[in-house]
Design a protein around this motif. Structure first.
Motif, mmCIF file in Angstrom:
data_model
loop_
_atom_site.group_PDB
_atom_site.id
_atom_site.type_symbol
_atom_site.label_atom_id
_atom_site.label_comp_id
_atom_site.label_asym_id
_atom_site.label_seq_id
_atom_site.Cartn_x
_atom_site.Cartn_y
_atom_site.Cartn_z
ATOM 1 N N GLU A 138 18.103 26.990 28.539
ATOM 2 C CA GLU A 138 18.159 25.388 28.248
ATOM 3 C C GLU A 138 18.974 25.199 26.911
ATOM 4 N N VAL A 139 19.908 24.196 27.183
ATOM 5 C CA VAL A 139 20.631 24.174 25.938
ATOM 6 C C VAL A 139 20.000 23.101 24.892
ATOM 7 N N ARG A 140 19.765 23.485 23.672
ATOM 8 C CA ARG A 140 18.965 22.615 22.737
ATOM 9 C C ARG A 140 19.906 22.476 21.483
ATOM 10 N N THR A 141 19.593 21.667 20.897
ATOM 11 C CA THR A 141 20.128 21.292 19.322
ATOM 12 C C THR A 141 18.907 20.704 18.622
ATOM 13 N N ILE A 142 18.871 21.278 17.407
ATOM 14 C CA ILE A 142 17.783 20.773 16.663
ATOM 15 C C ILE A 142 18.489 20.304 15.369
ATOM 16 N N GLU A 143 17.815 19.435 14.774
ATOM 17 C CA GLU A 143 18.240 18.672 13.639
ATOM 18 C C GLU A 143 17.040 18.315 12.557
ATOM 19 N N ASN A 144 17.206 18.536 11.197
ATOM 20 C CA ASN A 144 16.171 18.176 10.306
ATOM 21 C C ASN A 144 16.892 16.751 9.762
ATOM 22 N N ARG A 145 16.350 15.575 10.325
ATOM 23 C CA ARG A 145 16.823 14.277 9.746
ATOM 24 C C ARG A 145 16.371 13.711 8.581
ATOM 25 N N ARG A 146 15.199 14.438 7.966
ATOM 26 C CA ARG A 146 14.385 13.811 6.809
ATOM 27 C C ARG A 146 14.991 14.386 5.482
ATOM 28 N N ASN A 147 14.471 13.838 4.686
ATOM 29 C CA ASN A 147 14.754 14.308 3.342
ATOM 30 C C ASN A 147 13.859 15.230 2.584
ATOM 31 N N ASP A 148 13.216 15.877 3.499
ATOM 32 C CA ASP A 148 12.443 17.021 2.881
ATOM 33 C C ASP A 148 12.555 18.256 3.675
ATOM 34 N N VAL A 149 11.960 19.345 3.625
ATOM 35 C CA VAL A 149 12.216 20.905 4.166
ATOM 36 C C VAL A 149 11.340 20.599 5.381
ATOM 37 N N CYS A 150 11.951 21.034 6.552
ATOM 38 C CA CYS A 150 11.118 21.352 7.650
ATOM 39 C C CYS A 150 10.928 22.965 7.852
ATOM 40 N N LYS A 151 9.561 23.469 7.811
ATOM 41 C CA LYS A 151 9.107 24.717 7.962
ATOM 42 C C LYS A 151 8.665 24.856 9.429
ATOM 43 N N MET A 152 9.049 25.895 9.882
ATOM 44 C CA MET A 152 8.853 25.892 11.409
ATOM 45 C C MET A 152 8.692 27.615 11.688
ATOM 46 N N LEU A 153 7.683 27.841 12.606
ATOM 47 C CA LEU A 153 7.539 29.076 13.224
ATOM 48 C C LEU A 153 8.241 29.263 14.344
ATOM 49 N N VAL A 154 9.068 30.429 14.765
ATOM 50 C CA VAL A 154 9.680 30.436 16.077
ATOM 51 C C VAL A 154 9.046 31.862 16.590
ATOM 52 N N VAL A 155 8.846 31.572 17.831
ATOM 53 C CA VAL A 155 8.159 32.929 18.680
ATOM 54 C C VAL A 155 9.364 33.142 19.782
ATOM 55 N N ILE A 156 9.877 34.433 19.617
ATOM 56 C CA ILE A 156 11.040 34.653 20.447
ATOM 57 C C ILE A 156 10.799 36.048 21.158
ATOM 58 N N PRO A 157 11.077 36.202 22.436
ATOM 59 C CA PRO A 157 10.847 37.606 22.945
ATOM 60 C C PRO A 157 12.006 38.467 22.582
ATOM 61 N N TYR A 158 11.931 39.842 22.425
ATOM 62 C CA TYR A 158 12.891 40.615 22.088
ATOM 63 C C TYR A 158 13.938 40.702 23.343
ATOM 64 N N PRO A 159 15.125 40.741 22.903
ATOM 65 C CA PRO A 159 16.278 40.836 23.586
ATOM 66 C C PRO A 159 16.055 42.069 24.416
ATOM 67 N N PRO A 160 16.274 42.332 25.944
ATOM 68 C CA PRO A 160 16.069 43.560 26.576
ATOM 69 C C PRO A 160 16.366 44.919 25.846
ATOM 70 N N GLU A 161 17.642 44.776 25.400
ATOM 71 C CA GLU A 161 17.973 45.828 24.597
ATOM 72 C C GLU A 161 17.263 46.430 23.301
ATOM 73 N N ALA A 162 16.915 45.370 22.639
ATOM 74 C CA ALA A 162 16.082 45.652 21.578
ATOM 75 C C ALA A 162 14.690 46.265 21.989
ATOM 76 N N LYS A 163 13.953 45.676 23.031
ATOM 77 C CA LYS A 163 12.764 46.051 23.468
ATOM 78 C C LYS A 163 12.574 47.311 23.782
ATOM 79 N N THR A 164 13.569 47.960 24.473
ATOM 80 C CA THR A 164 13.803 49.549 24.803
ATOM 81 C C THR A 164 13.665 50.199 23.457
ATOM 82 N N GLU A 165 14.647 49.916 22.592
ATOM 83 C CA GLU A 165 14.729 50.639 21.171
ATOM 84 C C GLU A 165 13.108 50.637 20.402
ATOM 85 N N ILE A 166 12.289 49.675 20.617
ATOM 86 C CA ILE A 166 11.288 49.407 19.758
ATOM 87 C C ILE A 166 10.275 50.303 20.641
#
Length: 119
Positions: free
Chosen positions: A90-118
């Protein structure tokens, strides 16, 4: 249990991000999670990412501030404790349009090649 203190989190560069400072809270380390990693992103005013996509889903959780998420031309503003799932390819764009910092958690699965290494 795998404990990692915030003071020990290492920075990382996220591709196609701007005005952003990312810290890896969990993942890509011995004893850490096997299926996904957790990032903590701090977006300055005017910061953001995209447009782009990944072949796997990701979850955003806004901890502080606001983030505008744009998918298929539709804009959604995430406020404190709001979250969303971005589907694979899914193509997405994210933008902080406010004048303060946006703090965000991001949860991402490992790419297949990294998962095998771990595992």
């Amino acid at each position: 249990m795998h404990l990692k203190r915030f003071r020990d989190a290492q920075p990382y560069e996220a591709p196609n991000h701007y005005g952003c400072h990312g810290l890896r809270l969990q993942g890509f380390e011995e004893g850490g999670p096997k299926n996904q990693w957790i990032g903590f992103s701090q977006f300055l005013p005017g910061g953001g990412a995209g447009p782009d996509f990944t072949p796997f889903e990701k979850v955003y959780v806004v901890l502080e501030g606001e983030m505008t998420v744009i998918v298929d031309g539709q804009e959604t503003v995430l406020s404190q404790y709001d979250s969303c799932t971005i589907a694979p390819n899914e193509v997405r764009t994210i933008e902080n349009r406010r004048n303060d910092v946006c703090k965000m958690l991001v949860v991402i699965p490992y790419p297949p090649e990294a998962k095998t290494e771990i595992n």
